[in-house]
Design a protein around this motif. Structure first.
Motif, PDB file in Angstrom:
ATOM      1  N   GLU A  59      -4.028  13.492   8.649  1.00 14.42           N
ATOM      2  CA  GLU A  59      -2.869  12.696   8.290  1.00 14.42           C
ATOM      3  C   GLU A  59      -3.189  11.837   7.081  1.00 14.42           C
ATOM      4  O   GLU A  59      -4.323  11.675   6.686  1.00 14.42           O
ATOM      5  N   ASP A  60      -2.146  11.237   6.487  1.00 15.99           N
ATOM      6  CA  ASP A  60      -2.360  10.266   5.423  1.00 15.99           C
ATOM      7  C   ASP A  60      -2.886   8.991   6.049  1.00 15.99           C
ATOM      8  O   ASP A  60      -2.258   8.442   6.947  1.00 15.99           O
ATOM      9  N   THR A  61      -4.016   8.502   5.583  1.00 15.14           N
ATOM     10  CA  THR A  61      -4.551   7.257   6.134  1.00 15.14           C
ATOM     11  C   THR A  61      -4.886   6.317   4.995  1.00 15.14           C
ATOM     12  O   THR A  61      -4.923   6.705   3.837  1.00 15.14           O
ATOM     13  N   LEU A  62      -5.116   5.055   5.333  1.00 13.61           N
ATOM     14  CA  LEU A  62      -5.528   4.093   4.314  1.00 13.61           C
ATOM     15  C   LEU A  62      -6.919   4.465   3.852  1.00 13.61           C
ATOM     16  O   LEU A  62      -7.759   4.358   4.494  1.00 13.61           O
ATOM     17  N   ARG A 101       0.831  -1.197   0.000  1.00 16.28           N
ATOM     18  CA  ARG A 101       0.000   0.000   0.000  1.00 16.28           C
ATOM     19  C   ARG A 101       0.867   1.249   0.000  1.00 16.28           C
ATOM     20  O   ARG A 101       1.948   1.256   0.573  1.00 16.28           O
ATOM     21  N   GLU A 102       0.396   2.311  -0.620  1.00 15.55           N
ATOM     22  CA  GLU A 102       1.187   3.544  -0.695  1.00 15.55           C
ATOM     23  C   GLU A 102       0.997   4.382   0.566  1.00 15.55           C
ATOM     24  O   GLU A 102       0.434   5.469   0.543  1.00 15.55           O
ATOM     25  N   ILE A 103       1.448   3.841   1.671  1.00 17.39           N
ATOM     26  CA  ILE A 103       1.369   4.553   2.944  1.00 17.39           C
ATOM     27  C   ILE A 103       2.501   4.052   3.834  1.00 17.39           C
ATOM     28  O   ILE A 103       2.797   2.856   3.847  1.00 17.39           O
ATOM     29  N   LYS A 104       3.157   4.973   4.522  1.00 11.63           N
ATOM     30  CA  LYS A 104       4.237   4.584   5.424  1.00 11.63           C
ATOM     31  C   LYS A 104       3.651   3.815   6.599  1.00 11.63           C
ATOM     32  O   LYS A 104       2.576   4.156   7.092  1.00 11.63           O
ATOM     33  N   THR A 109       2.828   5.977   9.699  1.00  9.62           N
ATOM     34  CA  THR A 109       1.571   6.735   9.634  1.00  9.62           C
ATOM     35  C   THR A 109       0.386   5.843  10.004  1.00  9.62           C
ATOM     36  O   THR A 109      -0.480   6.222  10.788  1.00  9.62           O
ATOM     37  N   TYR A 110       0.379   4.639   9.421  1.00  9.50           N
ATOM     38  CA  TYR A 110      -0.691   3.683   9.689  1.00  9.50           C
ATOM     39  C   TYR A 110      -0.670   3.254  11.153  1.00  9.50           C
ATOM     40  O   TYR A 110      -1.708   3.235  11.835  1.00  9.50           O
TER      41      TYR A 110
END
Length: 259
Positions: A177-180, A74-77, A80-81
């Motif tokens: 924040e960046d989330t799924l 997935r394109e998420i660190k 962050t997740y």
């Protein structure tokens, strides 16, 4: 917040291939500083009887869940997740303990309702004097109430407004924040909430807007914000609580209007 205690990409590949418990434990050790970081942030505004060690224990459960569910494609660190999952685990446990007194919850709802009614009538952010007058309180009594509420608040923006879209609950802070965002519907709801949140923060009185920006976006502590503003930490705490109640009144009204 980066974690580089060993080659994490190799660990992830091995764990994904084998699901080996020993490899998972190495990942837990690698990312354990994230738990300490989140527990420290959440614990800073809690009453003294809430032990930070307990928060770390709750957060570790969130970290383990994050490791077991994370998809490296997935394109998420992962950080962050994981932070979102750790925070959620701590807050869920504190909610389950239900240590916030009912009288404090009721006073917070009263202030929020007063702000919402005044905003609707005045078409602007009401002053402290107007809020106190609406509630039949003196300014000192309003300040004391805000202090009491602030001592009981947990990650206020996390609980600020949760939108339900197709059965999925979306915490408001997650939209910062960046989330799924696995479903287009969810991504749309998050985009709409982010826009509503940004607009509502922009309309806050200047000092409250500054407190929210420094705390949630710049990640300063309340003490550090006090140094910036030249006021005590307890005063910053009051400003923060008042800002959250204004946002709850505004965004809660917007959410009800769209139902």
């Amino acid at each position: 917040m980066g974690v580089k205690t060993e080659d994490t990409s190799a660990l992830w590949q091995e764990y994904r291939r084998t699901r080996d418990r020993a490899v998972r434990d190495r990942l837990i050790l690698t990312y354990a500083p994230l738990v300490k970081f989140v527990a420290g942030r959440l614990g800073s505004g809690l009453p003294a009887h809430v032990d930070e060690g307990d928060l770390v224990s709750y957060g570790l459960l969130g970290l383990i869940g994050a490791i077991e569910r994370y998809d490296p494609d997935r394109e998420i660190k992962f950080e962050t997740y994981a932070i979102t999952r750790i925070k959620g685990a701590i807050i869920d446990e504190l909610r389950a303990l239900d240590w916030v007194p009912r009288s404090v919850r009721a006073r917070a709802r009263d202030i929020e309702r007063a702000i919402a009614e005044l905003e609707k009538k005045l078409h602007r952010a009401p002053t402290d004097e107007e809020i106190a007058g609406k509630l039949g309180l003196t300014q000192d009594e309003l300040d004391n109430s805000l202090t009491e509420i602030s001592r009981s608040s947990i990650a206020a923006l996390d609980e600020l407004w949760t939108a339900s879209d197709g059965g999925d609950q979306i915490a408001l802070l997650d939209t910062i924040e960046d989330t799924l965002g696995p479903e287009p519907q969810t991504a749309l709801a998050q985009t709409e909430m982010r826009e509503a949140l940004g607009e509502s923060i922009a309309r806050l009185p200047e000092r409250e807007k500054l407190v929210v920006t420094l705390y949630y976006y710049e990640e300063l502590t309340l003490r550090e914000i006090g140094e910036v503003l030249g006021v005590t930490e307890s005063r910053v705490s009051q400003l923060h609580t008042k800002a959250i109640l204004r946002l709850k009144a505004r965004l809660g009204g917007a959410a009800r209007a769209t139902v």
